[in-house]
Design an enzyme around this catalytic site. Structure first.
Site, PDB file in Angstrom:
ATOM      1  N   GLY A 118      13.277  10.047  10.538  1.00 20.93           N
ATOM      2  CA  GLY A 118      14.316  10.923  11.102  1.00 20.93           C
ATOM      3  C   GLY A 118      15.591  10.997  10.295  1.00 20.93           C
TER       4      GLY A 118
ATOM      5  N   ASP B  71      11.434  -7.623   6.024  1.00 17.31           N
ATOM      6  CA  ASP B  71      11.323  -7.809   4.566  1.00 17.31           C
ATOM      7  C   ASP B  71      12.435  -8.700   3.993  1.00 17.31           C
ATOM      8  OD1 ASP B  71       9.321  -5.949   4.922  1.00 17.31           O
ATOM      9  OD2 ASP B  71      10.491  -4.269   4.167  1.00 17.31           O
TER      10      ASP B  71
ATOM     11  N   ARG C 241       7.229  -4.928   1.289  1.00 15.90           N
ATOM     12  CA  ARG C 241       7.526  -3.873   0.304  1.00 15.90           C
ATOM     13  C   ARG C 241       7.758  -4.454  -1.080  1.00 15.90           C
ATOM     14  NH1 ARG C 241       6.873   0.581   2.303  1.00 15.90           N
ATOM     15  NH2 ARG C 241       7.678   1.848   0.615  1.00 15.90           N
TER      16      ARG C 241
ATOM     17  N   HIS D  96       0.786  -4.928  10.838  1.00 14.86           N
ATOM     18  CA  HIS D  96       1.871  -4.780  11.813  1.00 14.86           C
ATOM     19  C   HIS D  96       1.964  -5.926  12.817  1.00 14.86           C
ATOM     20  CE1 HIS D  96       1.674  -0.838   9.989  1.00 14.86           C
ATOM     21  NE2 HIS D  96       2.928  -0.697  10.361  1.00 14.86           N
TER      22      HIS D  96
HETATM   23  O1  F6P Z   1       9.977  -2.363   6.004  1.00 16.26           O
HETATM   24  C1  F6P Z   1       9.168  -2.955   6.970  1.00 16.26           C
HETATM   25  C2  F6P Z   1       7.722  -2.675   6.708  1.00 16.26           C
HETATM   26  O2  F6P Z   1       6.969  -3.340   7.692  1.00 16.26           O
HETATM   27  C3  F6P Z   1       7.241  -3.029   5.309  1.00 16.26           C
HETATM   28  O3  F6P Z   1       7.052  -4.412   5.130  1.00 16.26           O
HETATM   29  C4  F6P Z   1       5.983  -2.196   5.217  1.00 16.26           C
HETATM   30  O4  F6P Z   1       5.654  -1.868   3.894  1.00 16.26           O
HETATM   31  C5  F6P Z   1       6.370  -0.942   5.964  1.00 16.26           C
HETATM   32  O5  F6P Z   1       7.436  -1.295   6.824  1.00 16.26           O
HETATM   33  C6  F6P Z   1       5.240  -0.357   6.774  1.00 16.26           C
HETATM   34  O6  F6P Z   1       5.673   0.836   7.319  1.00 16.26           O
HETATM   35  P1  F6P Z   1       4.849   1.669   8.425  1.00 16.26           P
HETATM   36  O7  F6P Z   1       5.071   0.985   9.743  1.00 16.26           O
HETATM   37  O8  F6P Z   1       5.447   3.006   8.386  1.00 16.26           O
HETATM   38  O9  F6P Z   1       3.423   1.614   8.020  1.00 16.26           O
END
Ligand code: F6P
Length: 365
Positions: A79, A143, A187, A288
């Site tokens: 967003g 992160d 990341r 996640h």
């Molecule tokens: O920045 C937090 C994070 O969990 C990173 O470690 C990971 O690469 C990214 O977000 C994953 O994003 P999404 O939830 O959009 O897949």
């Protein structure tokens, strides 16, 4: 002339969620009454600011949410008002919706806006501040890659998940004499792999900041075997890459602040180990799971402190600033400084030095 009192603040949670967001919302909202302020919760991050979606927050709304994962306000990493994708006949066009964001901020009579988020959120805060909005930032991300704060909230909870997973994988790896590779998030920064790997007793930690040598990975596994350890645990950050290769990606999502979607290195490492050492290997991708669930006690305390200090900053009209942990104290820094560069692991980071001392290999090339 005396400045008028700050009477109304907005609060939003931007970017990917993490444990502790609700604790910050509570930490802001509970003291608000004492400051004589009302709190408007903006829904789904900056999306709600652009689209004018929000709800009043009272003590009742934030009661009982300290230990709850996620965010009661909803969040979005798509967003960005300055990078607003619209689908026009199948073609994605990027618009600037910052004027709509400012209009809603004014229509809601906000004196200040507290934005809880990571790197992307702080960049947006900086730009909205330059347009005249009174911004206060709160640093969030599993992160831990935000400069200017010793730690972001959410990181400790993610490290706990990694440590717990490694403990469980340790027993099964050792029973089956296997190599188990655990892929973690983070990341471009290796903090989750580094801290989680140390906490969970990984034998090899692979991080983006230290490009690794395949031969050194195999060597460590075979050396352990010579010492009587017939199993190994490898903790690999999603952004890790070999000296002669690239990061492994899943795709691109141009709707996001950073379009690169990382993931897949765990599978690659697992296969290479099995092919080149002949040792049975398995991979676990934590994904996640690292972002969900209840915050650790450390994150609950840090988030509560961040929230309470953020509303104080707003009350004192200290705008364009982000709350930050410095040692054991909560201070504040300019948002501009917080986003100047990413906080990355270095070879002389104490945790790297200590990890090596206890025999953990980074398979440095
Ligand atoms: O920045 C937090 C994070 O969990 C990173 O470690 C990971 O690469 C990214 O977000 C994953 O994003 P999404 O939830 O959009 O897949």
């Amino acid at each position: 002339m005396a400045q008028s009192k700050v009477r109304r603040i907005g609060i939003l949670t931007g970017g990917g969620d993490c444990p502790g967001l609700n604790a910050v919302i509570r930490g802001v909202t509970k003291p608000a009454q004492d400051y004589g302020m009302s709190v408007l919760g903006i829904l789904d991050g900056f999306e709600g600011l652009v689209e004018g979606r929000a709800k009043e927050l009272t003590n009742e709304d934030v009661s009982g949410i300290l230990a709850r994962g996620g965010t009661i306000l909803g969040s979005s990493n798509k967003g960005d008002p300055f990078h607003w994708p619209v689908n026009k006949d199948g073609v994605i066009e990027i618009l600037n919706k910052s004027a709509a964001a400012l209009k809603n901020y004014q229509a809601w009579n906000l004196d200040a806006l507290i934005a809880i988020g990571g790197d992307g959120t702080m960049h947006i805060c900086q730009k909205l501040g330059e347009m005249g909005m009174n911004m206060v930032g709160v640093p969030k991300t599993i992160d831990n890659d935000l400069e200017a704060t010793d730690q972001t909230f959410g990181h400790d909870s993610a490290v706990w998940v990694v440590s717990e997973a490694l403990d469980r994988l340790h027993t099964t790896a050792s029973s089956h004499h296997r190599v188990i590779v655990v892929e973690v998030m983070g990341r471009y920064a290796g903090w989750i792999a580094l801290n989680g790997g140390i906490a969970g007793g990984a034998d090899i930690i692979l991080i983006p900041e230290i490009p690794f040598s395949w031969d050194k990975v195999y060597e460590k596994i075979l050396m352990r075997e010579l010492m009587g350890k017939k199993f190994s645990l490898v903790c690999v950050a999603e952004g890790a890459k070999p000296i002669d290769g690239l990061m492994v990606t899943k795709g691109l999502d141009i709707k996001r602040h950073d379009p690169v979607q990382l993931g897949g290195i765990g599978e690659v490492v697992c296969k290479k180990i099995e092919d080149n050492t002949g040792r049975e290997s398995r991979v676990t991708v934590l994904g996640h799971v690292q972002r969900g669930g209840s915050p650790t006690p450390y994150d609950r305390i840090l988030s509560t402190k961040f929230g309470a200090f953020a509303i104080e900053l707003a009350a004192q009209r200290k705008y364009g600033r982000m709350v930050a942990l410095k040692g054991s104290e909560i201070k504040n820094v300019r948002i501009e400084d917080a986003i100047a560069r990413q906080k990355l692991v270095r070879l002389d980071t104490q945790a790297v030095i200590v990890a090596k001392k206890v025999g953990i290999s980074f398979a440095e090339g």
